[in-house]
Design a protein around this motif. Structure first.
Motif, PDB file in Angstrom:
ATOM      1  N   GLU A  40      26.323  47.112  42.668  1.00 40.36           N
ATOM      2  CA  GLU A  40      26.862  47.580  41.392  1.00 40.36           C
ATOM      3  C   GLU A  40      27.557  46.463  40.630  1.00 40.36           C
ATOM      4  OE1 GLU A  40      29.354  50.847  42.328  1.00 40.36           O
ATOM      5  OE2 GLU A  40      27.706  52.163  42.920  1.00 40.36           O
ATOM      6  N   ALA A  41      27.442  45.232  41.119  1.00 39.74           N
ATOM      7  CA  ALA A  41      28.160  44.147  40.474  1.00 39.74           C
ATOM      8  C   ALA A  41      27.325  42.877  40.492  1.00 39.74           C
ATOM      9  CB  ALA A  41      29.493  43.908  41.187  1.00 39.74           C
ATOM     10  N   TYR A  42      27.632  41.992  39.572  1.00 41.30           N
ATOM     11  CA  TYR A  42      26.984  40.688  39.524  1.00 41.30           C
ATOM     12  C   TYR A  42      27.636  39.760  40.546  1.00 41.30           C
ATOM     13  CZ  TYR A  42      24.628  41.997  35.195  1.00 41.30           C
ATOM     14  OH  TYR A  42      23.835  42.609  34.272  1.00 41.30           O
ATOM     15  N   ARG A  43      26.818  38.914  41.161  1.00 37.90           N
ATOM     16  CA  ARG A  43      27.333  37.899  42.085  1.00 37.90           C
ATOM     17  C   ARG A  43      27.639  36.644  41.274  1.00 37.90           C
ATOM     18  NH1 ARG A  43      25.564  38.542  47.691  1.00 37.90           N
ATOM     19  NH2 ARG A  43      24.773  40.658  47.942  1.00 37.90           N
ATOM     20  N   VAL A  44      28.894  36.227  41.297  1.00 41.25           N
ATOM     21  CA  VAL A  44      29.341  35.145  40.423  1.00 41.25           C
ATOM     22  C   VAL A  44      30.051  34.078  41.259  1.00 41.25           C
ATOM     23  CG1 VAL A  44      30.726  34.571  38.397  1.00 41.25           C
ATOM     24  CG2 VAL A  44      29.642  36.817  38.565  1.00 41.25           C
ATOM     25  N   PRO A  45      29.689  32.805  41.101  1.00 42.81           N
ATOM     26  CA  PRO A  45      30.392  31.752  41.836  1.00 42.81           C
ATOM     27  C   PRO A  45      31.827  31.616  41.340  1.00 42.81           C
ATOM     28  CG  PRO A  45      28.846  30.796  40.277  1.00 42.81           C
ATOM     29  CD  PRO A  45      28.587  32.272  40.281  1.00 42.81           C
ATOM     30  N   PRO A  46      32.729  31.150  42.196  1.00 44.46           N
ATOM     31  CA  PRO A  46      34.145  31.070  41.799  1.00 44.46           C
ATOM     32  C   PRO A  46      34.396  30.123  40.639  1.00 44.46           C
ATOM     33  CG  PRO A  46      33.776  29.985  43.917  1.00 44.46           C
ATOM     34  CD  PRO A  46      32.526  30.734  43.595  1.00 44.46           C
ATOM     35  N   SER A  47      33.513  29.159  40.426  1.00 44.33           N
ATOM     36  CA  SER A  47      33.703  28.229  39.309  1.00 44.33           C
ATOM     37  C   SER A  47      33.568  28.918  37.953  1.00 44.33           C
ATOM     38  CB  SER A  47      32.693  27.085  39.402  1.00 44.33           C
ATOM     39  OG  SER A  47      31.360  27.587  39.351  1.00 44.33           O
ATOM     40  N   LYS A  48      32.983  30.125  37.920  1.00 45.85           N
ATOM     41  CA  LYS A  48      32.757  30.827  36.660  1.00 45.85           C
ATOM     42  C   LYS A  48      33.742  31.963  36.415  1.00 45.85           C
ATOM     43  CE  LYS A  48      27.809  29.807  36.326  1.00 45.85           C
ATOM     44  NZ  LYS A  48      26.447  30.384  36.136  1.00 45.85           N
ATOM     45  N   VAL A  49      34.746  32.102  37.288  1.00 46.85           N
ATOM     46  CA  VAL A  49      35.737  33.165  37.096  1.00 46.85           C
ATOM     47  C   VAL A  49      37.122  32.545  36.953  1.00 46.85           C
ATOM     48  CG1 VAL A  49      34.343  34.802  38.410  1.00 46.85           C
ATOM     49  CG2 VAL A  49      36.151  33.513  39.579  1.00 46.85           C
ATOM     50  N   GLN A  50      38.007  33.294  36.342  1.00 46.22           N
ATOM     51  CA  GLN A  50      39.380  32.827  36.127  1.00 46.22           C
ATOM     52  C   GLN A  50      40.354  33.825  36.749  1.00 46.22           C
ATOM     53  OE1 GLN A  50      40.524  32.562  32.016  1.00 46.22           O
ATOM     54  NE2 GLN A  50      42.555  31.743  32.461  1.00 46.22           N
ATOM     55  N   VAL A  51      41.232  33.314  37.613  1.00 46.73           N
ATOM     56  CA  VAL A  51      42.255  34.146  38.235  1.00 46.73           C
ATOM     57  C   VAL A  51      43.495  34.131  37.342  1.00 46.73           C
ATOM     58  CG1 VAL A  51      43.669  34.556  40.269  1.00 46.73           C
ATOM     59  CG2 VAL A  51      41.382  33.562  40.522  1.00 46.73           C
ATOM     60  N   LEU A  52      43.929  35.323  36.929  1.00 42.27           N
ATOM     61  CA  LEU A  52      45.117  35.440  36.082  1.00 42.27           C
ATOM     62  C   LEU A  52      46.379  35.699  36.900  1.00 42.27           C
ATOM     63  CD1 LEU A  52      43.669  37.650  33.195  1.00 42.27           C
ATOM     64  CD2 LEU A  52      43.778  35.149  33.343  1.00 42.27           C
ATOM     65  N   LYS A  53      46.223  36.307  38.062  1.00 42.07           N
ATOM     66  CA  LYS A  53      47.380  36.640  38.896  1.00 42.07           C
ATOM     67  C   LYS A  53      46.989  36.513  40.361  1.00 42.07           C
ATOM     68  CE  LYS A  53      50.416  40.508  40.181  1.00 42.07           C
ATOM     69  NZ  LYS A  53      50.709  41.950  39.953  1.00 42.07           N
ATOM     70  N   ARG A  54      47.772  35.776  41.132  1.00 40.49           N
ATOM     71  CA  ARG A  54      47.560  35.627  42.571  1.00 40.49           C
ATOM     72  C   ARG A  54      48.759  36.196  43.308  1.00 40.49           C
ATOM     73  NH1 ARG A  54      43.779  31.180  43.703  1.00 40.49           N
ATOM     74  NH2 ARG A  54      43.153  30.244  41.718  1.00 40.49           N
ATOM     75  N   VAL A  55      48.496  36.929  44.373  1.00 41.88           N
ATOM     76  CA  VAL A  55      49.535  37.404  45.284  1.00 41.88           C
ATOM     77  C   VAL A  55      49.132  36.945  46.681  1.00 41.88           C
ATOM     78  CG1 VAL A  55      50.756  39.399  46.221  1.00 41.88           C
ATOM     79  CG2 VAL A  55      50.008  39.406  43.833  1.00 41.88           C
ATOM     80  N   LEU A  56      49.828  35.922  47.188  1.00 41.10           N
ATOM     81  CA  LEU A  56      49.459  35.324  48.463  1.00 41.10           C
ATOM     82  C   LEU A  56      50.238  35.965  49.604  1.00 41.10           C
ATOM     83  CD1 LEU A  56      49.301  31.548  47.480  1.00 41.10           C
ATOM     84  CD2 LEU A  56      47.386  33.121  47.843  1.00 41.10           C
ATOM     85  N   VAL A  65      31.511  43.127  32.738  1.00 44.67           N
ATOM     86  CA  VAL A  65      30.771  43.793  33.813  1.00 44.67           C
ATOM     87  C   VAL A  65      31.524  43.617  35.123  1.00 44.67           C
ATOM     88  CG1 VAL A  65      28.525  43.449  32.700  1.00 44.67           C
ATOM     89  CG2 VAL A  65      29.408  41.721  34.291  1.00 44.67           C
ATOM     90  N   PRO A  66      31.317  44.514  36.090  1.00 43.85           N
ATOM     91  CA  PRO A  66      31.902  44.305  37.415  1.00 43.85           C
ATOM     92  C   PRO A  66      31.219  43.137  38.111  1.00 43.85           C
ATOM     93  CG  PRO A  66      30.472  46.228  37.423  1.00 43.85           C
ATOM     94  CD  PRO A  66      30.569  45.777  36.005  1.00 43.85           C
ATOM     95  N   PHE A  67      31.951  42.438  38.979  1.00 45.08           N
ATOM     96  CA  PHE A  67      31.368  41.286  39.655  1.00 45.08           C
ATOM     97  C   PHE A  67      31.937  41.110  41.057  1.00 45.08           C
ATOM     98  CE2 PHE A  67      35.060  39.494  37.459  1.00 45.08           C
ATOM     99  CZ  PHE A  67      35.607  38.614  38.389  1.00 45.08           C
ATOM    100  N   LEU A  68      31.205  40.339  41.860  1.00 45.17           N
ATOM    101  CA  LEU A  68      31.643  39.920  43.177  1.00 45.17           C
ATOM    102  C   LEU A  68      31.761  38.408  43.180  1.00 45.17           C
ATOM    103  CD1 LEU A  68      29.216  42.263  43.633  1.00 45.17           C
ATOM    104  CD2 LEU A  68      29.899  41.931  45.994  1.00 45.17           C
ATOM    105  N   THR A  69      32.781  37.901  43.851  1.00 50.02           N
ATOM    106  CA  THR A  69      32.902  36.459  44.021  1.00 50.02           C
ATOM    107  C   THR A  69      33.554  36.171  45.360  1.00 50.02           C
ATOM    108  OG1 THR A  69      33.556  34.408  42.906  1.00 50.02           O
ATOM    109  CG2 THR A  69      35.179  36.190  42.945  1.00 50.02           C
ATOM    110  N   VAL A  70      33.254  35.025  45.918  1.00 50.73           N
ATOM    111  CA  VAL A  70      33.841  34.583  47.185  1.00 50.73           C
ATOM    112  C   VAL A  70      34.653  33.322  46.923  1.00 50.73           C
ATOM    113  CG1 VAL A  70      33.379  33.714  49.505  1.00 50.73           C
ATOM    114  CG2 VAL A  70      32.044  35.608  48.594  1.00 50.73           C
ATOM    115  N   MET A  71      35.903  33.318  47.365  1.00 48.25           N
ATOM    116  CA  MET A  71      36.796  32.196  47.130  1.00 48.25           C
ATOM    117  C   MET A  71      37.458  31.767  48.427  1.00 48.25           C
ATOM    118  SD  MET A  71      38.639  33.432  43.586  1.00 48.25           S
ATOM    119  CE  MET A  71      39.254  31.807  43.235  1.00 48.25           C
ATOM    120  N   LYS A  72      37.723  30.465  48.536  1.00 44.74           N
ATOM    121  CA  LYS A  72      38.571  29.965  49.611  1.00 44.74           C
ATOM    122  C   LYS A  72      40.023  30.138  49.169  1.00 44.74           C
ATOM    123  CE  LYS A  72      35.878  26.446  52.052  1.00 44.74           C
ATOM    124  NZ  LYS A  72      35.810  24.998  52.387  1.00 44.74           N
TER     125      LYS A  72
END
Length: 270
Positions: free
Chosen positions: A189-205, A260-267
């Motif tokens: 149900e989502a596009y597969r997108v590399p992490p270089s093409k997405v922007q993180v606005l908020k991180r909670v580590l 659109v909804p998407f999936l991404t994998v990040m380190k």
């Protein structure tokens, strides 16, 4: 020297493609394709650690690692030559096993040396025991050192959600000419997108007494909110960490002017 076997597997793929070329962009249509794929097969009795080293990797080569509840590693690899032109169906020109001498294995290492004169894309799928620590080295660069809890793929110089079985890996390797990530299975149900093409606005580590580096798969909705996060690397605190990752916020990912909804994998390191 271990015997490297050459064999066939039958690909029976029923999936959806986003239309390109003669089909209206964005139109989904069903495709079914059956063919025998020539591959190099190898079964390896591995121990606690396995290094997978691949030299000469090109951007469209597909490398997929799939953890399984088993004690041996299963390798399927070959060369796939795409059909010419943009892909509107399963665009396969020809397939072949790896050339002689390209694959070498020991109980602790799988190594593929990709020659510069190979024509086509490398297709590499390995089922690895879930209890085995896997080190992935691409073009002399260590990219991963972890036990896996879910499949992960490396393609176009980035990690992506991976595939459970070799035929699925092969299907993705047949689509080198599509410029952006596409849905290739109807249940996606989502596009597969590399992490270089997405922007993180908020991180909670998460907090941790020791330094950690995890591969995390994010499923993100149209508004950029994470509705599912899965830690792909094995960690006893994975479920707790996932609760932190669910609080991340991404900028919406836009296709044809619409989020659109998407999936991404990040380190993720913390």
């Amino acid at each position: 020297m271990r015997h490297i076997k050459t064999g066939l597997f039958l690909l029976a793929a029923g999936f959806f493609l986003i239309g390109t070329g003669g089909t209206a962009l964005g139109q989904r249509r069903a495709v079914e394709h059956r063919m025998e794929i020539q591959v190099t097969n190898q079964t390896i009795n591995v121990g606690e650690r396995l290094t997978i080293r691949i030299d000469g990797v090109q951007p469209n080569d597909m490398i997929n690692l799939a953890p399984k509840e088993q004690t041996t590693a299963q390798v399927a690899a070959g060369i796939m030559v795409p059909a010419p032109g943009r892909v509107t169906t399963l665009g396969i020109g020809s397939t072949s096993p790896l050339p002689d001498g390209a694959l070498s294995v020991t109980p602790s290492e799988v190594r593929i040396t990709r020659a510069t004169n190979w024509t086509g894309n490398l297709f590499f799928h390995v089922d690895v025991p879930m209890q085995t620590q896997v080190t992935l080295v691409i073009n002399d660069q260590p990219l991963l050192n972890a036990k896996l809890s879910a499949p992960v793929a490396f393609w176009r110089e980035a990690f992506h959600p991976g595939f459970s079985i070799a035929p699925e890996t092969f299907v993705r390797a047949t689509l080198p000419n599509i410029d952006r990530e596409e849905r290739i299975r109807p249940e996606e149900e989502a596009y597969r997108v590399p992490p270089s093409k997405v922007q993180v606005l908020k991180r909670v580590l998460p907090s941790s007494d020791t330094a950690r580096e995890l591969l995390v798969a994010f499923r993100v909705n149209e508004q950029g909110q994470v509705f599912a996060a899965h830690v792909l690397t094995h960690d006893p605190q994975a479920a707790a960490y996932a609760e932190n990752f669910k609080q991340w916020v991404f900028a919406p990912y836009v296709v044809d002017g619409k989020p659109v909804p998407f999936l991404t994998v990040m380190k993720v390191s913390f």
